[in-house]
Design an enzyme around this catalytic site. Structure first.
Site, PDB file in Angstrom:
ATOM      1  N   TYR A 189     -40.651  44.657  13.559  1.00 42.68           N
ATOM      2  CA  TYR A 189     -39.638  45.291  13.671  1.00 42.68           C
ATOM      3  C   TYR A 189     -39.731  46.294  12.917  1.00 42.68           C
ATOM      4  CZ  TYR A 189     -37.978  41.604  16.924  1.00 42.68           C
ATOM      5  OH  TYR A 189     -38.424  40.899  17.762  1.00 42.68           O
TER       6      TYR A 189
ATOM      7  N   GLN B  94     -27.456  39.476  11.372  1.00 41.24           N
ATOM      8  CA  GLN B  94     -28.686  40.377  11.078  1.00 41.24           C
ATOM      9  C   GLN B  94     -28.333  41.735  12.020  1.00 41.24           C
ATOM     10  OE1 GLN B  94     -32.573  38.770  13.702  1.00 41.24           O
ATOM     11  NE2 GLN B  94     -32.574  37.448  11.155  1.00 41.24           N
TER      12      GLN B  94
END
Length: 307
Positions: free
Chosen positions: A191, A111
Site C-alpha cells: 500500500y 489501523q
C-alpha cells in the site's frame, strides 16, 4: 468461548493470560487479534455495518484488537466493503464499536490505511490512484465487477504528498474522537506507505526518493503526525520488509528498514508489527533483483522478517 476459557485448560500457555504493558496502555492479556480485511462496510459510504459492534464485542476478551484496514480518504479505498474514517457518519458508527469493546473491558486500535496504487479507478470515479512513481504492479486488483489489471498510477506531487500526510493526521484525530485506544499505521503489503519505502516502486529524484533516508521520510512524517494526536505510546506500525505481495521489491531491505527502524526507535512508538515470510518471498524470480544461482543441494532455511 472467550480466550481465557480456551487457554486455562493448557498449562503451556498460561503466561498468555498475564497482563502486558504495551506502550502507554496496559493489556489484560498477551493475546492480540491482528488486523484482517473483513469487507463488512457499505460499498458507497465505507461505513461499518451495524453488526460490526457485536462482532468486535465477541472478540474483546483479547488483550488488544486491531481493526481491519481503514481508509483515511475516499481515494485510499482499495477493497470492496472496506471501511473509512474520513466522514462523521463513519466516526459515529465506530463509536458504537469502540463502546462495545470497552464494555467488555477490551482495548482496540484502528489501523490507518491508504491503498496507493492498489486502488482501482472504478472505486474513485475514474480518477487515477496515487503512488510515489507512475509504476503499475504486474498483478490484478479487486473491483466491484471482479479482478482487473492494476493501472499505472499518478505520480504524487508535493501538494499531493502534503495532503495525504494531513489526511493521516485527520484520520488519527477522527479515531480519537471515535474512542479508539490507539492506532496502527499500515505501512506494509504494497500500500501507499510501503510504495514510498521500497526502491522498486519509488523512483523519485526529490527529497521523497532516492536514498533510504529520503524514502522513509513520508512514513516518518505520518508517524509524527499520528504521535502528535495520540502520543507515541499509543501508535504502532505494520511493516513487511521483505514481503513480495503485489509485486513489491527492494534492492537492499536490510539498509532501508534499518534506517526506518532506527528512526522509529527514537520516537518510542508502542510497537512494530512485522509479517513472517517464506523462502518463495525471499527468492522470487519475478524480482528485478533476483540473481540466478547455481543449484546446490542444501537444506532450506526459514527466514523471518527483520526485527
Amino acid at each position: 468461548m472467550c480466550i481465557r476459557d480456551r487457554i486455562q485448560g493448557s498449562s503451556k500457555y498460561q503466561h498468555l493470560l498475564s497482563s502486558f504493558q504495551l506502550g502507554s496502555i496496559t493489556l489484560k492479556n498477551r493475546v492480540v487479534m491482528a488486523a484482517l480485511y473483513r469487507g463488512r462496510s457499505d460499498i458507497k459510504t465505507a461505513v461499518p455495518a451495524d453488526y460490526c459492534a457485536e462482532y468486535y464485542r465477541q472478540r474483546a476478551s483479547a488483550g488488544l484488537i486491531i481493526t481491519d484496514c481503514t481508509a483515511i480518504s475516499r481515494r485510499g479505498l482499495a477493497y470492496v466493503g472496506a471501511s473509512g474514517i474520513y466522514s462523521q457518519e463513519q466516526i459515529e458508527q465506530w463509536k458504537k464499536i469502540t463502546a462495545a469493546v470497552h464494555e467488555e473491558d477490551g482495548k482496540i486500535f484502528l489501523q490507518l490505511w491508504h491503498g496507493g496504487r492498489v486502488v482501482h479507478p472504478d472505486f474513485i470515479d475514474g480518477e487515477l490512484p496515487l503512488a510515489p512513481s507512475p509504476i503499475a504492479g504486474r498483478v490484478e486488483v479487486m473491483t466491484v465487477s471482479g479482478m482487473k489489471k492494476q493501472v499505472t498510477p499518478k505520480e504524487m506531487t508535493e501538494e499531493d504528498i502534503q495532503e495525504v500526510i494531513q489526511q493521516y493526521r485527520k484520520g488519527a484525530e477522527n479515531a480519537l474522537e471515535a474512542g479508539f485506544d490507539g492506532i496502527e499505521i499500515h505501512a506494509a503489503n504494497s500500500y501507499l506507505i510501503d510504495e514510498f519505502l521500497r526502491d522498486w516502486t519509488n523512483r523519485r529524484q526529490d527529497k521523497w526518493g532516492g536514498s533510504a533516508e529520503n524514502r522513509v521520510r513520508f512514513c516518518l512524517e505520518i508517524v509524527d503526525q499520528c504521535i502528535s494526536v495520540f502520543g507515541a505510546g499509543r501508535v504502532g506500525i505494520k511493516l513487511t520488509p521483505v514481503g513480495r505481495f503485489r509485486d513489491m521489491f527492494d534492492s537492499d531491505p536490510i539498509n532501508t528498514y534499518t534506517v526506518l527502524i532506527q528512526e522509529l526507535n527514537k520516537r518510542k512508538i508502542a510497537y512494530i508489527h512485522t509479517i513472517e515470510v517464506s523462502d518463495t518471498d525471499l527468492d522470487n524470480q519475478n524480482s528485478p533483483y533476483f540473481k540466478k544461482k547455481k543449484k546446490k543441494k542444501k537444506k532450506k532455511k526459514k527466514y523471518s522478517a527483520l526485527i
